[in-house]
Design a protein around this motif. Structure first.
Motif, short mmCIF file in Angstrom:
data_model
loop_
_atom_site.label_atom_id
_atom_site.label_comp_id
_atom_site.label_asym_id
_atom_site.label_seq_id
_atom_site.Cartn_x
_atom_site.Cartn_y
_atom_site.Cartn_z
N UNK A 609 0.81 -0.94 -0.18
CA UNK A 609 0.38 -0.23 0.16
C UNK A 609 0.80 1.36 0.16
N UNK A 610 0.71 2.23 -0.80
CA UNK A 610 1.20 3.78 -1.02
C UNK A 610 0.46 4.60 -0.07
N UNK A 611 1.18 4.90 0.95
CA UNK A 611 0.29 6.35 1.57
C UNK A 611 0.91 7.44 1.39
N UNK A 612 0.15 8.39 0.12
CA UNK A 612 0.90 9.34 -0.80
C UNK A 612 1.16 10.49 0.05
N UNK A 613 0.20 10.38 1.41
CA UNK A 613 0.30 11.56 2.69
C UNK A 613 -0.72 12.86 2.61
N UNK A 614 -1.49 12.46 1.33
CA UNK A 614 -3.10 13.40 1.34
C UNK A 614 -3.65 12.93 0.23
N UNK A 615 -4.95 13.42 0.23
CA UNK A 615 -5.71 13.37 -0.41
C UNK A 615 -5.67 14.43 -2.00
N UNK A 616 -5.96 13.74 -3.60
CA UNK A 616 -5.63 14.52 -4.76
C UNK A 616 -6.11 13.33 -5.78
#
Length: 724
Positions: A609-616
């Motif tokens: 799983x990649x958590x990109x740190x913010x919704x985009x």
């Protein structure tokens, strides 16, 4: 007295016989067709099929033939561009793995007959034949053995159909210089009515000797390319280069090959060096595409190989005794893009400029030994007569001779060319070259195999009026046919673009150019573009193009596309980690490192799983396989899901990375529809090999790219300059 006369006569007879003794061939020898193939040096293979319209490398076999509808198909434009690049022929991909035939075959309905192009009466293969005849180019054919559309595939009936397809192509499209067959056989496909998997025994299914017999009968002047011959072998990679040691002889070693010419064995590094003293004359072909992929993809318009990159590939393929097979990718309109045409034209000019004048012409050649003192037949003057099959040869017992070349005046050069008379076999195993510099001999180069062609590109230009060539290892008398010195045009080195995990973008060069200029809007940079002074950040990603300018001469453009900065990203996956390949390596913007998951102990798919740190907003995902040349852990089939909380998921895309083993470039996956998400779950459904997943780099394709063509104020337009 009589005895003395008799003895003297015997000595004279022996000397005369020795002087006239012809040089015997050594080892395996090329056929006439192979000799003509060697003389071609370069040709192009052209991929145009359903993948051109579906943005895929391999069609699945269930695509509608109506997709094939180019608005302005122009075979002459494509073949003309290849000719401008110095290529001597083309190979038409008449049928790729999708099974769609680009000629009106009588063997299947899955062909251009079902295309709206020319109301179903068109014939793309014939268009290429006409273009080749008009432009004086040779033509070859590739008809894929694997057919993901045919319901007969996997049965004896398909082999019969495949041979009929070859017979049609051999009969109806003139003389061919090559019949090309690859090793992609069996696996997932549509097969007539439903998606499924069909596997075959590659060693026996096609009965290749019987299939090749058709080629020999109907196209006797064509060489046959296969993984391991019979006439030309695959070099074992799709990077376009042979080994620095490269033998034209080869002998299959794998038990399943039976140590005979074969096809269908996708063993990588199959023949990069060949086999010294192999049983068969089976030289290597180096295939590589002008773009990252074999079929046209609009996203690769900025990634066309530059003329300098093509010249480098020429040295590493043709310059190592192999032939270069460059992939061309017509666009959906049926033509090569302007970027592709320009690169080919400039490469052709660069090649002509480099080899226009042999600086060794007019030199005095002094050989340490000439076979039988027969200067007219075996003297060193043959090295400069531009005939590949006359040669300087030595006596049988002289296998390490020297040659001194005295030039009419001092010359500056950086390329040395050597060739053997391969009609007599490949003989020389090692040599070195020296130049007379500063009052003494200095070694400037050494290498191993020569064969049909050997090009040594010196790290720096040499200015001298004397060169000494020493053959240091050969199992037999030498038969050297060519010696040349050339001076490549000065090429201003293009800059390099890098981004670190924090997002800092730097543009630099291996030397100190007068200036570096760049653009951020996709346009080609000029000296009127932004001048690079200090690193900067593109937080949301974008494209950077840059050139070096030095003394009024500008370099080719360096191009790099970035996704959003990954500084706030995290990767979670299976419990445990490989200390040598941590998860951070998958998001460090360094293609030379890779993450390796823990060993997979079950048959279930593995993922992370990649958590990109913010919704985009996201429109896709990118996956770069490991770049160290090893396939273990490389993902061949994937599933991608997205989410906003890391718990609930929705499907975004799934499929296969076609041809990723042979061509391990960045893979771009476009989602079914754009999404707004923070988390991405990437599942490796199937690996090429190994028991742990590997990722060199994972990234996202944003739903909106921010670009700027002018220098923005600090902190605006998505560009953040950094203080030095």
């Amino acid at each position: 007295m009589k005895n003395r006369i008799l003895t003297f006569g015997i000595v004279l007879t022996a000397l005369f016989s020795h002087a006239q003794q012809p040089l015997k061939p050594y080892g395996a020898l090329p056929s006439e067709a192979q000799l003509k193939w060697h003389e071609m040096e370069m040709y192009c293979i052209i991929h145009f099929s359903t993948g051109t319209y579906t943005d895929k490398e391999w069609g699945y076999g269930d695509e509608d033939p109506a997709l094939i509808n180019p608005s302005d198909f122009d075979a002459e434009q494509i073949v003309s561009a290849a000719k401008a690049g110095g290529f001597k022929g083309i190979i038409v991909v008449a049928k790729h793995h999708d099974g769609l035939c680009l000629w009106p075959t009588r063997t299947t309905d899955y062909s251009v007959r079902k295309s709206p192009w020319k109301n179903g009466k068109g014939d793309i293969v014939k268009e290429y034949r006409k273009a080749c005849e008009k432009l004086g180019m040779k033509m070859g054919i590739y008809c894929s053995p694997w057919d993901r559309n045919s319901p007969l595939y996997g049965t004896p009936g398909y082999v019969e159909m495949y041979r009929k397809q070859l017979q049609e192509l051999y009969r109806d499209y003139g003389d061919l210089f090559i019949s090309w067959h690859d090793g992609a056989n069996g696996g997932d496909g549509y097969y007539g009515n439903a998606r499924g998997t069909r596997k075959i025994d590659r060693a026996t299914y096609y009965d290749w000797p019987a299939t090749w017999a058709i080629t020999r009968k109907m196209q006797p002047e064509a060489v046959i390319f296969g993984d391991a011959g019979p006439d030309v072998r695959w070099v074992g990679n799709e990077d376009g280069h042979a080994g620095e040691t490269s033998w034209a002889t080869y002998e299959p070693q794998a038990p399943e090959e039976g140590k005979k010419p074969s096809n269908g064995f996708t063993r990588y590094e199959l023949g990069i060096e060949g086999t010294r003293n192999g049983k068969y004359w089976m030289p290597a072909e180096c295939d590589v595409s002008l773009r990252p992929g074999w079929f046209y993809h609009a996203r690769e318009d900025s990634q066309v190989k530059t003329p300098a990159e093509l010249l480098d590939l020429y040295y590493k393929s043709v310059g190592r005794g192999a032939n270069l097979d460059l992939g061309l990718s017509p666009n959906p309109h049926g033509q090569l893009n302007p970027e592709d045409v320009s690169s080919l034209q400039q490469f052709g000019k660069l090649l002509k400029q480099t080899f226009a004048v042999n600086l060794a012409e007019g030199a005095v050649l002094k050989a340490g030994n000439v076979r039988g003192n027969n200067l007219s037949q075996y003297g060193p003057q043959h090295l400069l007569d531009q005939d590949r099959y006359t040669c300087w040869a030595t006596d049988d017992e002289i296998t390490t001779p020297e040659l001194t070349v005295t030039l009419p005046a001092e010359k500056t050069f950086n390329i040395i060319r050597l060739r053997e008379n391969i009609k007599l076999g490949q003989r020389i195993e090692a040599f070195e070259a020296e130049a007379f510099l500063n009052g003494r001999w200095e070694k400037i180069a050494s290498a191993t195999s020569i064969g049909p062609n050997r090009l040594i590109r010196l790290p720096e230009r040499i200015t001298t009026d004397q060169i000494r060539l020493t053959i240091t290892q050969s199992p037999a008398a030498i038969a050297l046919s060519d010696f040349g010195l050339y001076n490549e045009p000065v090429i201003t080195e293009k800059p390099r673009i890098r981004r670190n995990p924090g997002g800092k973008i730097t543009i630099f060069s291996g030397y100190s150019p007068s200036a570096i200029y760049y653009t951020l809007d996709g346009s080609m940079p000029t000296p009127n573009s932004l001048r690079y002074h200090q690193p900067f950040i593109l937080p949301d990603g974008g494209m950077v193009k840059a050139i070096s300018v030095d003394n009024g001469q500008q370099s080719e453009a360096a191009v790099l596309r970035f996704g959003p900065v990954k500084s706030g990203w995290k990767i979670t996956g299976p419990e445990g980690t490989d200390a040598a390949h941590p998860a951070a390596y998958a998001i460090d913007d360094n293609p030379e490192t890779f993450w390796q998951s823990p060993t997979i102990t079950s048959s279930s798919p593995t993922g992370f799983v990649i958590d990109t740190g913010k919704r985009q907003n996201l429109s896709g995902c990118t996956y770069l396989p490991r770049q160290d040349g090893k396939p273990d852990g490389t993902v061949s089939h994937y599933r991608i899901e997205t989410g906003t909380d890391g718990t609930h998921w929705q499907s975004a895309a799934e499929g296969e990375f076609s041809n990723i083993k042979a061509n391990p470039v960045e893979q771009q996956v476009i989602f079914k529809q754009p999404v707004s998400a923070r988390y991405i779950r990437f599942t490796a459904v199937k690996l090429i090999s190994g028991n742990a997943c590997t990722v060199a780099e994972i990234g996202v394709i944003p739903g909106l790219r921010l670009r700027s063509a002018t220098p923005p104020p600090s902190g605006t337009s998505g560009i953040v300059p950094l203080q030095p």
